[in-house]
Each structure stands twice: as C-alpha cells, then as structure tokens.
Design a protein around this motif. Structure first.
Motif, PDB file in Angstrom:
ATOM      1  N   HIS A 259     -82.862 -14.836 -17.050  1.00 41.23           N
ATOM      2  CA  HIS A 259     -81.747 -14.029 -17.560  1.00 41.23           C
ATOM      3  C   HIS A 259     -81.391 -12.835 -16.673  1.00 41.23           C
ATOM      4  O   HIS A 259     -80.267 -12.357 -16.710  1.00 41.23           O
ATOM      5  N   GLY A 260     -82.363 -12.333 -15.917  1.00 36.81           N
ATOM      6  CA  GLY A 260     -82.089 -11.120 -15.151  1.00 36.81           C
ATOM      7  C   GLY A 260     -82.937 -11.071 -13.899  1.00 36.81           C
ATOM      8  O   GLY A 260     -83.985 -11.718 -13.799  1.00 36.81           O
TER       9      GLY A 260
ATOM     10  N   THR B  85     -88.219  -7.330   0.236  1.00 31.26           N
ATOM     11  CA  THR B  85     -88.460  -8.780   0.196  1.00 31.26           C
ATOM     12  C   THR B  85     -88.933  -9.256  -1.172  1.00 31.26           C
ATOM     13  O   THR B  85     -89.277 -10.423  -1.329  1.00 31.26           O
ATOM     14  N   GLU B  86     -88.972  -8.364  -2.151  1.00 33.82           N
ATOM     15  CA  GLU B  86     -89.515  -8.727  -3.468  1.00 33.82           C
ATOM     16  C   GLU B  86     -88.478  -8.567  -4.567  1.00 33.82           C
ATOM     17  O   GLU B  86     -87.776  -7.552  -4.619  1.00 33.82           O
ATOM     18  N   VAL B  87     -88.414  -9.579  -5.428  1.00 28.44           N
ATOM     19  CA  VAL B  87     -87.565  -9.460  -6.613  1.00 28.44           C
ATOM     20  C   VAL B  87     -88.414  -9.722  -7.856  1.00 28.44           C
ATOM     21  O   VAL B  87     -89.475 -10.342  -7.794  1.00 28.44           O
ATOM     22  N   LEU B  88     -87.894  -9.226  -8.982  1.00 25.28           N
ATOM     23  CA  LEU B  88     -88.536  -9.431 -10.273  1.00 25.28           C
ATOM     24  C   LEU B  88     -87.527 -10.113 -11.185  1.00 25.28           C
ATOM     25  O   LEU B  88     -86.368  -9.692 -11.249  1.00 25.28           O
ATOM     26  N   THR B  89     -87.950 -11.180 -11.870  1.00 26.67           N
ATOM     27  CA  THR B  89     -87.047 -11.882 -12.781  1.00 26.67           C
ATOM     28  C   THR B  89     -87.590 -11.793 -14.204  1.00 26.67           C
ATOM     29  O   THR B  89     -88.791 -11.623 -14.420  1.00 26.67           O
TER      30      THR B  89
ATOM     31  N   LEU C  59     -92.040 -11.691 -17.138  1.00 22.43           N
ATOM     32  CA  LEU C  59     -91.552 -11.110 -15.889  1.00 22.43           C
ATOM     33  C   LEU C  59     -92.306 -11.819 -14.767  1.00 22.43           C
ATOM     34  O   LEU C  59     -93.524 -11.989 -14.847  1.00 22.43           O
ATOM     35  N   LYS C  60     -91.573 -12.228 -13.732  1.00 19.51           N
ATOM     36  CA  LYS C  60     -92.218 -12.864 -12.592  1.00 19.51           C
ATOM     37  C   LYS C  60     -91.789 -12.136 -11.317  1.00 19.51           C
ATOM     38  O   LYS C  60     -90.606 -11.868 -11.126  1.00 19.51           O
ATOM     39  N   MET C  61     -92.777 -11.842 -10.479  1.00 18.95           N
ATOM     40  CA  MET C  61     -92.495 -11.181  -9.216  1.00 18.95           C
ATOM     41  C   MET C  61     -92.528 -12.214  -8.098  1.00 18.95           C
ATOM     42  O   MET C  61     -93.442 -13.048  -8.042  1.00 18.95           O
ATOM     43  N   TRP C  62     -91.519 -12.165  -7.223  1.00 18.14           N
ATOM     44  CA  TRP C  62     -91.386 -13.137  -6.137  1.00 18.14           C
ATOM     45  C   TRP C  62     -91.322 -12.404  -4.812  1.00 18.14           C
ATOM     46  O   TRP C  62     -90.605 -11.416  -4.681  1.00 18.14           O
ATOM     47  N   ASP C  63     -92.045 -12.913  -3.830  1.00 20.00           N
ATOM     48  CA  ASP C  63     -92.042 -12.318  -2.493  1.00 20.00           C
ATOM     49  C   ASP C  63     -91.488 -13.356  -1.518  1.00 20.00           C
ATOM     50  O   ASP C  63     -92.105 -14.395  -1.281  1.00 20.00           O
ATOM     51  N   PHE C  64     -90.304 -13.063  -0.965  1.00 24.36           N
ATOM     52  CA  PHE C  64     -89.640 -14.032  -0.081  1.00 24.36           C
ATOM     53  C   PHE C  64     -90.373 -14.224   1.248  1.00 24.36           C
ATOM     54  O   PHE C  64     -90.062 -15.138   1.999  1.00 24.36           O
ATOM     55  N   ARG C  65     -91.344 -13.361   1.549  1.00 31.74           N
ATOM     56  CA  ARG C  65     -92.130 -13.573   2.770  1.00 31.74           C
ATOM     57  C   ARG C  65     -93.098 -14.732   2.598  1.00 31.74           C
ATOM     58  O   ARG C  65     -93.558 -15.317   3.577  1.00 31.74           O
ATOM     59  N   GLN C  66     -93.433 -15.048   1.349  1.00 31.46           N
ATOM     60  CA  GLN C  66     -94.373 -16.138   1.102  1.00 31.46           C
ATOM     61  C   GLN C  66     -93.635 -17.473   1.141  1.00 31.46           C
ATOM     62  O   GLN C  66     -92.545 -17.592   0.600  1.00 31.46           O
ATOM     63  N   GLN C  67     -94.245 -18.449   1.778  1.00 31.58           N
ATOM     64  CA  GLN C  67     -93.636 -19.779   1.844  1.00 31.58           C
ATOM     65  C   GLN C  67     -93.731 -20.503   0.505  1.00 31.58           C
ATOM     66  O   GLN C  67     -92.921 -21.354   0.178  1.00 31.58           O
TER      67      GLN C  67
ATOM     68  N   VAL D 145     -83.290  -6.443 -17.018  1.00 34.17           N
ATOM     69  CA  VAL D 145     -84.363  -5.694 -16.361  1.00 34.17           C
ATOM     70  C   VAL D 145     -83.733  -4.706 -15.384  1.00 34.17           C
ATOM     71  O   VAL D 145     -82.688  -4.979 -14.790  1.00 34.17           O
ATOM     72  N   ASP D 146     -84.361  -3.540 -15.238  1.00 34.11           N
ATOM     73  CA  ASP D 146     -83.923  -2.590 -14.218  1.00 34.11           C
ATOM     74  C   ASP D 146     -85.152  -1.878 -13.665  1.00 34.11           C
ATOM     75  O   ASP D 146     -86.131  -1.659 -14.376  1.00 34.11           O
ATOM     76  N   LYS D 147     -85.062  -1.525 -12.387  1.00 32.79           N
ATOM     77  CA  LYS D 147     -86.172  -0.877 -11.699  1.00 32.79           C
ATOM     78  C   LYS D 147     -85.921   0.620 -11.633  1.00 32.79           C
ATOM     79  O   LYS D 147     -84.789   1.069 -11.440  1.00 32.79           O
TER      80      LYS D 147
END
Length: 371
Positions: A169-170, A177-181, A188-196, A216-218
């Motif tokens: 949803h958000g 390089t990191e987003v949170l969904t 909540l899931k944290m994603w790091d685009f540096r990781q393959q 969600v907001d940071k």
C-alpha cells in the motif's frame, strides 16, 4: 480560521505542494491534485493567488486559481513531485507517468509513461504508491511488485517480482538505496537495492490481527523513525533499528488512516487524515509543556506514550517520538478541519502551508499552521 475551501467537482485522491527552492524562503504557492472515481480523471495544477504576480500584502487570494491540467488514465492512486518541474503519478491501470510542468506552471504534459508497470498474469494491476528521490523513482502495487526507475531512462532499473504476496500500500525511501514498504497484512519490509537478493533485508509487523497498513512516512532527520497509518485508525511509531514491533500505537481515528506525514522541517509535528472525515495535527510535547497542555484540557484519548526505552546514543539526539518515559513526552492532537463527513484522502504540508483533498470534491488549504 486561515482555512480556505475550494470545490472542484472531482473526488480528490491526492494533493501535493510543488517544492519551493531552498534558497527562496518563500511559502509554497502551487499545488497539484489528482482525482479518482470520475469518468475522466485528471492531474490538475493550482495556484494560491495570482501566480507570477506580486503579493503586495503577502496575502493569498481567497480562491486557488486553476493553472493547467492533464487527463489521467485510471484513478490517481498516488502523486509525488520529483522536482519543481516534474510530477510522478501512480494509476489504477498499473501505469507510472512522469508529467512535465512548464516553469511558469501554465502547461502540464506527459513526459514519459511506463505502461502496465504493475500487472497480473492476465490483467493490469493498480499501482498503489510511488516515492521519488530524484532521479530515482520507486513504485509498488497490488501485484506485490517493487520497481525502481530512473527519471531520464526509459528502461526500468530493477524489478523485485514477488516482493509481497499481499498488496503493497505504501513506500518511502529510508536512505539512498533503501526503501520501506507497508502491506495489507500489517507488515513493514525494508529493501536494499544494493543486494542482489529479492528478499527483504528486514521485516517488522503488527502483532495480533494483522490489519492492513495503508501509509508510511519517514522522519526527515532520523531515517530509522517511521510513522504508519492503519485500517483500524491506529497511528504507529516505529524504530526500524530495534525490535520488530511498533514503539507506540495511538488510537488516532475511527476509520482508515489514508496518509501520515511528518512536517519536513519541524518533525515534532505530524499530520494524519482519515476515512472518518478528519485531519489531525499531532505534536510531541515535553514535560515542561505538560502543565500548559493540561490547562488546555486535552482529550486523554489522543495522549499516548511509547512502551520501549530508546537504547544508547546522545539523549539530545533521541527523537521525542521515541521517548519511553510517559511523563516526559506526550502526543497532543488538534482537529484542523471544520466537521467533515466525507473522507479526507490526502494531505501535504510544506513550511506553514497545508493542503488536503476529500471525497466531498473539496480541497482545503491552511496557510498558517502553527509549526
């Protein structure tokens, strides 16, 4: 007081201020709206007052002026300014679109569209949210995909195909390089685009009923602090560095929270809007403020404190949102709209200006919020 309403014959799904240049010290004047549930949806640009003209007394005209608009395929599910001249939309038809705004704000045109960015095996899937950190754009959708784009490249940079088995949803950037969904089962899931790997770097979740998180907001200065809004009207404050559950949950609204925003330059202030027709301004108050707070007779229902002590670090740097001792820090909430009956779907805040959009086909503007 200080609130103007403008009726615009469209249900408003999103409202966003056009950024002001950091050097200008100006209040924002131009904002964008997106519509939903109309036969023909649009992205529309408005100005408070005579855009480009001088404000002799510094006051805005009563009514926002329509500057330009562009048709939009499907409902506008999200809307974000990439910079002063570009605006990104998420569509219920699965597309992500970059609009180009002329510097005088008199024309809005489509610069690029990623059609069917989000899709099921046999049909388009709604793109539910986008987040921008120029030149990067990230979109999420009902299909559980996360897509990374660069504004000046037509090819997508990265797709995390099965990021989620439920609707995302958000999304917000934590770092470059990191987003949170947030998703429809309270995670909540944290994603790091540096990781393959296509697996999340971290998962946090609500305990109990696993109700959907809608937004969600940071925190603008402390990336580890995030706020979420849920289907049950609960405002959650999380520290992604510690624990996998929220630090605090506050019974904020009586229905879904559609958006939550920290004030970008004064993050002791937070704003939420809801399906219940209300818009709340939240403020953390220290113990020294408590006596005046109590004299003003605040409703205990919206007082909250976190259950976890922050660990380590310089106390002065610890955000008041994380203060564990309930005697030191409280939340107070102020209603910002006249009594509303229709859902408040979106809000945005910049400097001392707030704009929000409703299912009552009205946009409300507040140009002197006390922050």
């Amino acid at each position: 007081e200080n609130i103007n309403a403008k009726y615009i014959s469209q249900k408003i799904s999103k409202t966003r201020w056009r950024p002001v240049s950091a050097a200008s010290l100006q209040q924002p004047e131009v904002f964008a709206t997106g519509s939903w549930d109309n036969e023909n949806n649009r992205v529309t640009i408005w100005s408070l007052g005579d855009h480009g003209g001088s404000h002799m007394d510094g006051e805005f005209e009563e009514d926002p002026q329509l500057l330009c608009e562009s048709k939009h395929d499907g409902d506008v599910m999200d809307l974000k300014f990439l910079d002063q001249d570009r605006l990104v939309s998420a569509s219920s038809c699965g597309a992500v679109t970059i609009f180009k705004l002329k510097s005088d704000c008199q024309a809005l045109s489509v610069a690029h569209v990623w059609e069917r960015a989000h899709l099921y095996s046999c049909d388009k899937a709604p793109c539910t949210a986008v987040v921008c950190r120029s030149p990067e754009i990230v979109s999420v959708g009902e299909d559980g995909r996360i897509i990374l784009y660069k504004a000046d490249q037509t090819e997508v940079l990265r797709v995390i195909e099965n990021a989620d088995s439920s609707t995302i949803h958000g999304v917000t950037f934590l770092r470059t390089t990191e987003v949170l969904t947030v998703n429809s089962i309270g995670q909540l899931k944290m994603w790091d685009f540096r990781q393959q790997s296509d697996s999340p770097a971290q998962i946090l979740s609500l305990t109990g009923d696993r109700l959907p998180l809608h937004c969600v907001d940071k925190h603008p200065n402390q990336q580890h602090i995030v706020a979420t809004g849920g289907q049950d009207g609960m405002l959650g404050i999380w520290d992604v560095r510690q624990g996998n559950t929220p630090l605090s949950l506050t019974e904020a609204h009586s229905a879904e929270i559609w958006e939550v925003h920290f004030h970008p330059s004064n993050p002791n202030h937070l704003f939420t809007c809801s399906e219940d027709g209300s818009l709340l301004h939240w403020e953390t108050t220290s113990a020294s403020d408590m006596s005046s707070l109590l004299q003003r007779g605040w409703n205990n229902r919206v007082m909250s404190h976190s259950s976890v002590q922050p660990t380590g670090g310089d106390e002065s740097l610890v955000s008041t949102w994380l203060t564990g001792d309930s005697s030191k820090s409280r939340l107070e909430a102020t209603h910002m709209l006249p009594s509303q009956t229709m859902a408040v779907n979106s809000l945005d805040v910049l400097e001392q200006c707030l704009v929000c959009g409703t299912d009552g086909e009205a946009v409300y503007m507040h140009t002197q919020i006390p922050v």
